[in-house]
Structure formats: C-alpha cells, structure tokens
Design an enzyme around this catalytic site. Structure first.
Site, PDB file in Angstrom:
ATOM      1  N   ASP A 132       0.840  -1.190   0.000  1.00 43.04           N
ATOM      2  CA  ASP A 132       0.000   0.000   0.000  1.00 43.04           C
ATOM      3  C   ASP A 132       0.878   1.243   0.000  1.00 43.04           C
ATOM      4  O   ASP A 132       2.022   1.236   0.478  1.00 43.04           O
ATOM      5  CB  ASP A 132      -0.913   0.024   1.228  1.00 43.04           C
ATOM      6  CG  ASP A 132      -2.017  -1.020   1.158  1.00 43.04           C
ATOM      7  OD1 ASP A 132      -2.308  -1.489   0.039  1.00 43.04           O
ATOM      8  OD2 ASP A 132      -2.573  -1.359   2.215  1.00 43.04           O
TER       9      ASP A 132
ATOM     10  N   TYR B 265       4.248  -9.175   7.710  1.00 39.11           N
ATOM     11  CA  TYR B 265       3.971  -7.777   8.012  1.00 39.11           C
ATOM     12  C   TYR B 265       4.196  -7.520   9.502  1.00 39.11           C
ATOM     13  O   TYR B 265       3.974  -8.390  10.337  1.00 39.11           O
ATOM     14  CB  TYR B 265       2.510  -7.423   7.702  1.00 39.11           C
ATOM     15  CG  TYR B 265       2.073  -7.706   6.290  1.00 39.11           C
ATOM     16  CD1 TYR B 265       2.084  -6.716   5.329  1.00 39.11           C
ATOM     17  CD2 TYR B 265       1.616  -8.978   5.931  1.00 39.11           C
ATOM     18  CE1 TYR B 265       1.662  -6.970   4.028  1.00 39.11           C
ATOM     19  CE2 TYR B 265       1.195  -9.242   4.640  1.00 39.11           C
ATOM     20  CZ  TYR B 265       1.217  -8.236   3.690  1.00 39.11           C
ATOM     21  OH  TYR B 265       0.796  -8.500   2.418  1.00 39.11           O
TER      22      TYR B 265
ATOM     23  N   TYR C  48      -5.755  -9.390   2.685  1.00 35.43           N
ATOM     24  CA  TYR C  48      -5.852  -7.973   3.048  1.00 35.43           C
ATOM     25  C   TYR C  48      -5.651  -7.843   4.551  1.00 35.43           C
ATOM     26  O   TYR C  48      -6.507  -8.249   5.345  1.00 35.43           O
ATOM     27  CB  TYR C  48      -7.210  -7.408   2.636  1.00 35.43           C
ATOM     28  CG  TYR C  48      -7.405  -7.305   1.136  1.00 35.43           C
ATOM     29  CD1 TYR C  48      -6.762  -6.302   0.400  1.00 35.43           C
ATOM     30  CD2 TYR C  48      -8.238  -8.180   0.462  1.00 35.43           C
ATOM     31  CE1 TYR C  48      -6.947  -6.188  -0.973  1.00 35.43           C
ATOM     32  CE2 TYR C  48      -8.429  -8.078  -0.915  1.00 35.43           C
ATOM     33  CZ  TYR C  48      -7.777  -7.080  -1.627  1.00 35.43           C
ATOM     34  OH  TYR C  48      -7.965  -6.969  -2.983  1.00 35.43           O
TER      35      TYR C  48
END
EC number: 5.4.99.25
Length: 411
Positions: free
Chosen positions: A232, A298, A370
C-alpha cells in the site's frame, strides 16, 4: 510438372534475377545460395532446351525490382542507423511491398511450388550478413539486442532497440510513495492545475526513484518496474525487500556495471528507497515474478477501542492463526477491483509488544490477504477478523512489509 518445365514456366513470366529464380526452389539442394541456385537452374534450362547461353538483360527483375542488387546499399544504411547504439547481436527484418509479395505468391500457386523461400527471408539473411560484417556484430534470430527494419516501399530503415531487464529487491523507507507512476486522476496524465501540470497523482514513485538514474545510465527512453506484488502507498517495505525486475525501454547503452549502478541508485534515492541488484534478467523472469504467489510477513501497529489485556489479545490472535479468512473486496479498493469473495489463510500471527496505547502484531499471510481488513473486519466484509473476535473496533495505524518470500528463480 518436372523441374525444368517449372523453370521454363517461371522464365516466361518476365525478366527474373538469379536470386528470385533460385528462391522458388530455395529449400532444395542445401549448401547453395539462392543466386547460385538460380544461375545453375538458368544454365540447366538452356542446356535442356538446347538454347544458346544468354547473359541476363539489364531489365529489372519483375519480382524484386532489383532489390538484391542493393543489398550492400541497404546494409550501409542500416549500419549508419545503428551508429551510436551499443549492441552485440542484431536481427534484420523486411517490410515487403504488397505487389512483390503477391507476385511471388502467384507463381507459387500457379506452378504448385513446394519448396520456395519468401523474398523477405532472403533479404533478411543477406542484408543481415552484410550488416554483421560492417559492424563486427553477430546476427541472432532468437534474442537480438537490436532489430533493423527495412521498408522497401518507403526506402527507410528503422531500428528497434530491445529492452534490458535487471533483477533485484527494493526497500521503501518512506510512507506515501506508490510503487509505480500514477496519472493524475483529474486530467489522466495530460497536466492540469490540480497536479501542478505534472500529470502525476504523486510527485514520486518507487518506479521513478529507481528508474531515473537507470534511464540516465542506459540512455533509455523509459523504465518500467515489475514487482512481486505491491505494498500500500502508506506502507513501508523493509526487511529483505520486495523482488522486482526493471525494464529499460530502448536503451542506447547496454554496457553498464551493475555494482556501480546500484550505488548510483541508492545515492540518488537515499533515505527514501534502496535497492540490491542481483543480475541481468529477461522477459521470462518477469513472467515468473508476476505468476509467483508470494507469502508476506507484516509488522503492523494496531489501535483497539477500549481496554484489552495482553492475554485477551493473544487468545484472539490464536483463533486467527492458521485460519482461512473470507474476504469480500475491501471498500477502499472496490473502485478498482472486482467485487468478489476471496479465501486466504493466515499462516502465522503473533503479538509483538506495545507502543503507547497501541499493539505491535506480526502477521504472515498468503498472497492476496488484506491485512488491514483482517484487523478491522471492514464492516463485516472480512470474517473472521480481530475486531469480530474481540468484540471491539480495531484498526491498523501503520503497516510495514518485512518479508516477501517468493519461489521465482530470478533472485
């Protein structure tokens, strides 16, 4: 029809050069050039018909209009067009006027010829050999550095420079930078007051920060970044970096030291983007990179409304570990993604400590998971989610990609 009958019929169409006569039987008697084959057929026809030997008249060949007499001239023009371009291998292509192509195809059809070679093929070969001699370079059919296009009707020479591909990994240290160039949403790249007439939605991108010094180094027209997925715009790409291949479009230079280039790129994009270049690549590397479904790790910072103990958070995360998540296309990307439900697995998820009133969480997910919606639930569009399990609203306030683990063979 016997060979000599076919030769006799071809000669009746009109004056024809040895090249074109030989080409009509170009796939016979390997080891002969078409001009040699045509000369031999002409003499054999004279002997067969008991005709006196006659030198070809000065009239231009009705098939090629004398183009094969201009092979050296075409080669000289091609070599001139290549001046100033770095290359090791070349290929010649030819645009044949429709009338020439129709003329030879008419003879093929009329006489049911089975072994002809097209005019284009011989022109490519003969001019290609002559250009290779003039430039000292090598002809390569499969992967040439440059392609020279001869347009016989327009009498022009065009050079197409094939791209260069460089593989590596990049880190993005600054939030707010997209991976690739975005046209201004209002003017679609034309330039307007909203984008300060740049045509760009964002002043810079990873593609441009890496690409600008590469364009200069290779004297290229453009640079196109192909990444193994994308983060992103508000996320950083840290850790070992994201695999990418940079495509340099129409490079006039090809002899560049990649170690020096890496230093130049890192100095140019300092504190914003960094690269590690692993070597030269090709279009197959790009295809492999794009098709590979990479797992990603992440580190996210999460805010939760209301009080939550560490034990409660760990218990909730344990319910997500290994779980298959059903995610309807998130609202934030629904304007550019198909509205569908995707299933993705949470491979691992762990509590990583606190910062002020927020919580660090480490997540390893399948490609396409996501992460922001895994935490927030996106109004019930993602299930299960951390918010749903805790019964409290939760949201990601910062996201860093720490690892992109691919299996492609280009790193």
């Amino acid at each position: 029809m016997e060979l000599m009958e076919k030769v006799s019929s071809i000669l009746e169409y009109g004056e024809i050069c040895d090249h074109c006569l030989g080409r009509f039987f170009g796939k016979r008697s390997h080891g002969l050039a078409n001009a040699e084959r045509g000369r031999a057929l002409r003499v054999a026809h004279e002997l067969h018909a008991d005709l006196p030997h006659a030198e070809p008249v000065s009239e231009a060949c009705w098939i090629c209009s004398g183009e094969f007499e201009r092979v050296d001239a075409w080669a000289a023009r091609a070599a001139g067009a290549l001046a100033g371009i770095e290359f090791d291998t070349l290929l010649v292509g030819t645009k044949v006027p429709p009338l020439m192509a129709e003329s030879e195809e008419m003879v093929w059809s009329d006489l049911s010829l089975r072994d002809p070679e097209p005019l284009k093929a011989e022109m490519n070969r003969e001019v290609g050999k002559a250009v290779a001699v003039k430039t000292g370079k090598t002809a390569d059919i499969s992967r040439p550095d440059v392609v020279v296009i001869l347009d016989l009707a327009a009498e022009t020479v065009e050079v197409q420079i094939n791209p260069i591909f460089i593989a590596g990994r990049y880190q993005k240290y600054e939030r707010g930078i997209p991976q690739t160039h975005w046209d201004c949403r209002l003017c679609r790249g034309k330039g307007c007051p909203e984008c300060d007439f740049t045509g760009k939605q964002y002043p810079d991108s990873v593609e441009e920060l890496i690409g600008r010094p590469m364009i200069a180094a290779f004297d290229a027209e453009n640079a196109v970044l192909h990444g193994a997925g994308r983060e992103d715009i508000d996320a950083r790409m840290l850790g070992t970096g994201r695999p990418f291949v940079m495509e340099l479009v129409s490079p006039r230079r090809r002899c560049v030291d990649l170690a020096e280039l890496e230093e130049i790129v890192n100095a140019s994009a300092r504190d914003r983007v960094g690269v590690t270049l692993s070597g030269w690549a090709d279009r197959r590397t790009v295809q492999s990179l794009k098709s590979d479904k990479a797992h990603k790790k992440y580190r996210i910072l999460v805010e939760i409304d209301g009080s939550v103990s560490q034990d409660e958070l760990r218990t909730a995360l344990d319910q997500l570990k290994g779980a298959t998540i059903r995610q309807r296309t998130p609202k934030r990307v629904s304007h550019r993604r198909a509205d569908k439900v995707r299933e993705r697995r949470v491979i691992d998820i762990e509590y990583g400590g606190t910062q002020d009133d927020a919580y660090f969480i480490d997540v390893v997910g399948e490609a396409g998971l996501y992460i922001k919606e895994l935490i927030s639930g996106d109004g019930g569009r993602t299930r299960p989610s951390l918010s749903e399990i805790l019964g409290k609203d939760a949201r990601v306030t910062s996201l860093d990609v720490m690892l992109v683990e691919t299996g492609y063979q280009g790193e």
